[in-house]
Design an enzyme around this catalytic site. Structure first.
Site, short mmCIF file in Angstrom:
data_model
loop_
_atom_site.label_atom_id
_atom_site.label_comp_id
_atom_site.label_asym_id
_atom_site.label_seq_id
_atom_site.Cartn_x
_atom_site.Cartn_y
_atom_site.Cartn_z
N LYS A 35 0.85 -1.05 0.05
CA LYS A 35 0.04 0.03 0.05
C LYS A 35 0.80 1.20 -0.08
O LYS A 35 0.72 2.28 -0.75
CB LYS A 35 -0.98 -0.05 1.39
CG LYS A 35 -1.50 1.33 1.66
CD LYS A 35 -2.30 1.15 2.85
CE LYS A 35 -1.60 1.81 4.00
NZ LYS A 35 -1.43 3.03 4.27
N ASN A 36 1.91 1.31 0.93
CA ASN A 36 2.50 2.44 1.03
C ASN A 36 3.54 2.93 -0.08
O ASN A 36 4.19 3.91 -0.18
CB ASN A 36 3.40 2.39 2.29
CG ASN A 36 2.41 2.58 3.48
OD1 ASN A 36 1.22 3.09 3.39
ND2 ASN A 36 2.83 2.69 4.69
N ASP A 77 5.17 0.92 12.04
CA ASP A 77 4.09 0.17 11.35
C ASP A 77 3.71 -1.38 12.07
O ASP A 77 2.57 -1.87 11.67
CB ASP A 77 3.85 0.06 9.91
CG ASP A 77 3.46 1.62 9.72
OD1 ASP A 77 3.15 2.42 10.47
OD2 ASP A 77 3.60 1.79 8.36
N CYS A 82 -3.87 13.36 13.74
CA CYS A 82 -4.37 11.80 13.57
C CYS A 82 -4.44 11.23 15.20
O CYS A 82 -4.20 11.80 16.03
CB CYS A 82 -3.36 11.11 12.90
SG CYS A 82 -2.12 10.23 13.48
N ARG A 90 1.29 14.74 13.80
CA ARG A 90 1.51 14.72 12.45
C ARG A 90 1.72 15.80 11.51
O ARG A 90 0.87 15.92 10.76
CB ARG A 90 0.88 13.30 11.97
CG ARG A 90 1.10 12.02 12.78
CD ARG A 90 0.52 10.93 11.85
NE ARG A 90 1.35 10.56 10.88
CZ ARG A 90 0.78 9.40 9.97
NH1 ARG A 90 -0.26 8.86 10.19
NH2 ARG A 90 1.40 8.98 9.21
N ARG A 100 -8.40 -0.50 5.41
CA ARG A 100 -7.25 0.38 4.55
C ARG A 100 -5.99 -0.02 4.33
O ARG A 100 -5.31 0.48 3.25
CB ARG A 100 -7.18 1.47 5.71
CG ARG A 100 -8.05 2.57 6.05
CD ARG A 100 -7.87 3.54 6.69
NE ARG A 100 -6.48 4.22 6.27
CZ ARG A 100 -5.32 4.52 6.99
NH1 ARG A 100 -5.73 4.85 8.33
NH2 ARG A 100 -4.31 5.20 6.53
C1 UD1 Z 1 4.70 7.01 6.49
C2 UD1 Z 1 3.97 5.61 6.17
C3 UD1 Z 1 3.23 5.16 7.80
C4 UD1 Z 1 4.59 5.08 8.69
C5 UD1 Z 1 5.51 6.10 8.67
C6 UD1 Z 1 6.83 6.03 9.36
C7 UD1 Z 1 2.70 6.06 4.04
C8 UD1 Z 1 1.54 6.36 3.28
N1 UD1 Z 1 2.84 6.05 5.56
O1 UD1 Z 1 3.98 8.05 6.89
O2 UD1 Z 1 2.51 4.08 7.46
O3 UD1 Z 1 3.97 4.84 9.99
O4 UD1 Z 1 5.86 6.57 7.16
O5 UD1 Z 1 7.48 4.74 8.87
O6 UD1 Z 1 3.84 5.44 3.71
N2 UD1 Z 1 7.08 14.59 10.58
C9 UD1 Z 1 7.32 15.72 10.54
N3 UD1 Z 1 6.91 16.78 9.75
C10 UD1 Z 1 6.71 16.39 8.36
C11 UD1 Z 1 6.58 14.99 8.21
C12 UD1 Z 1 6.96 14.02 8.89
O7 UD1 Z 1 7.57 16.47 11.60
O8 UD1 Z 1 6.40 17.27 7.61
C13 UD1 Z 1 7.61 13.52 11.41
C14 UD1 Z 1 6.53 12.63 11.89
O9 UD1 Z 1 5.58 13.32 12.97
C15 UD1 Z 1 7.09 11.48 12.43
C16 UD1 Z 1 8.26 11.54 11.52
O10 UD1 Z 1 8.61 12.68 10.75
O11 UD1 Z 1 7.58 11.97 13.66
C17 UD1 Z 1 8.29 10.47 10.39
O12 UD1 Z 1 7.01 10.57 9.80
P1 UD1 Z 1 6.96 10.14 8.15
O13 UD1 Z 1 8.26 9.42 7.88
O14 UD1 Z 1 6.89 11.39 7.55
O15 UD1 Z 1 5.73 9.27 8.07
P2 UD1 Z 1 4.48 9.68 7.12
O16 UD1 Z 1 5.48 9.55 5.55
O17 UD1 Z 1 3.46 10.27 7.39
#
Ligand code: UD1
Length: 417
Positions: free
Chosen positions: A22-23, A304, A116, A121, A396
């Site tokens: 999915k991701n 995850d 969330c 997030r 999902r």
């Molecule tokens: C993706 C995955 C999710 C997984 C996560 C971590 C998808 C669709 N989702 O989520 O299933 O749990 O990676 O492996 O692929 N952060 C910030 N600012 C930002 C973006 C992120 O501070 O703009 C922080 C987040 O709060 C978190 C960390 O960075 O603490 C890592 O998050 P991130 O890798 O961005 O997760 P997602 O891409 O949202």
């Protein structure tokens, strides 16, 4: 609304096939916006998140169809540039259209996803990266309003290795003028898959899978065909299902290397884990040992799989400590696991899991995708019946979970609530 009913106590046996990730599919669907015409993605899981992303693309005027795990995305008639709140709030990954829309249209209007179930997030890293590539960004009425008269490549250093921000930046930079370097990039296999997809479209991305990715901007990209990588989180969930039921199962069509961190921990817990080609064989046992875990970015233990692993540790012979370093409040599964009899205490970002003789079935509520998988796993070993409501969360991310587990001998059914 449906619920899942599980009668615990069956040792799983047999084989299960893993679907596409999915991701990996979600950013690839967004990356299709970078080229005019029809791209075809195969091995696509039939999941609610994929359907949501399809709706996001359709709102942009894209024609999309998903049949028999093949997704066709035709951008020829694309005329929109907005990802509306009603879709983004149901799936944060909708933000993946930001980079491709800016690159292909020079403008994008994408709703802010909001918080969330397990914390704030933010998407600040996505926004800052677009600004660094030369986009103008305003936040108005809950929307990111972005515009650009031509993105320009440059070095971008992330303070956190974010999967989403790395993907969005790669897509925005693919057709930018000049070279972009992403420093402290995410190294997840889904990022590598996206880089391969962009390169198949005619892009020039190198270094994906390391912490520095370079994207040499190209003039234009063309539609392509791509087969999705196996879902490592689905793989890990079935590995834990085999382990928690003291079962003996084979997990097929997966990529064992992508779940090395889990395999290592399971072996320490006394579970037999054998890998051969695209198959993992799991041999569980009744007296699982407790092993502490700390979640971290790939190749570390994935956040995850934290909830599912906690279900396993709930029935292990001893105390374990599970620390969550990615999303520090990601513990919504804990009160529900406690309803099944687990002994778990939370202190900050750490769960202390104690030994209990057995779990006992109860009505519980799925609170998010991976939390619901943890409840299914716990239900497989709990005495009596576990009724899991709000199963739309599980849809999902897990295609046909009741038929896959049922095929392994679990007593599980989906019934209308
Ligand atoms: C993706 C995955 C999710 C997984 C996560 C971590 C998808 C669709 N989702 O989520 O299933 O749990 O990676 O492996 O692929 N952060 C910030 N600012 C930002 C973006 C992120 O501070 O703009 C922080 C987040 O709060 C978190 C960390 O960075 O603490 C890592 O998050 P991130 O890798 O961005 O997760 P997602 O891409 O949202």
């Amino acid at each position: 609304m449906d619920k899942i009913v599980i009668r615990g106590g069956q040792k799983l046996k047999g084989a299960v096939k893993i679907g596409g990730a999915k991701n990996a599919v979600l950013p690839i669907m967004a990356a299709c916006l970078l080229a005019r015409g029809e791209s075809v993605v195969t091995n696509v899981p039939g999941l609610r998140d994929v359907v949501t992303m399809k709706s996001v693309l359709e709102r942009l005027g894209v024609r999309a169809s998903l049949n028999d795990h093949t997704l066709r995305i035709d951008t020829a008639a694309m005329d929109g540039f907005e990802a509306p709140y009603d879709l983004v709030r149901t799936m944060r990954a909708s933000i993946y259209v930001l980079g491709p829309l800016l690159a292909s249209h020079g403008k994008a209007k994408v709703s802010l996803p909001g918080g969330c179930a397990w914390g704030p997030r933010p998407v600040d890293l996505h926004i800052r990266a677009m600004q660094e590539l030369g986009a103008q960004i305003e936040i108005e009425h809950g929307y990111i309003i972005a515009s650009s008269s031509g993105l320009k490549g440059r070095p971008i250093k992330f303070s956190i290795a974010s999967v989403g921000a790395t993907a969005n930046t790669m897509m925005a930079a693919a057709t930018a003028e000049g070279k972009t370097q992403i420093i402290n990039a995410a190294k997840e296999p889904e990022i590598v898959a996206l880089a391969e997809f962009i390169n198949k479209m005619g892009g020039a991305v190198t270094g994906a899978g390391t912490d520095t990715i370079e994207i040499e901007g190209v003039k234009s990209l063309r539609p392509t065909e791509f087969a999705t990588i196996p879902d490592r989180i689905e793989t890990g969930t079935y590995m834990i299902a085999g382990a928690i039921t003291a079962g003996k199962i084979e997990i097929k069509d997966c990529c064992p290397q992508h779940v090395d961190s889990l395999s290592m921990v399971l072996r320490q817990a006394g579970v037999g884990v054998e890998c051969s080609g695209g198959t993992i064989s799991i041999k569980g046992r009744r007296d699982i040992a407790s092993v502490d875990v700390l979640t971290s970015p790939y190749p570390g233990f994935p956040t995850d799989l934290q909830a599912q692993y906690m279900a396993l540790m709930s029935v292990a012979r001893g105390n374990s400590i599970i620390s969550e370093t990615i999303f520090k409040d990601r513990f919504t599964h804990v009160p529900e696991l406690r309803r099944l009899g687990a002994d778990i205490k939370i202190e900050g970002n750490t769960a202390h899991v104690g030994y209990v003789k057995r779990l006992s079935g109860a009505p519980v509520m799925a609170t998010d995708l991976r939390a619901s998988a943890a409840l299914v796993l716990a239900g497989l070993v709990a005495d009596g019946e576990t009724h899991i409501s709000r199963v739309y969360h599980i849809d999902r991310g897990y295609e046909g979970i009741e038929s896959k587990l049922g095929g392994l001998g679990a007593l599980i059914e989906r019934v209308p609530e």
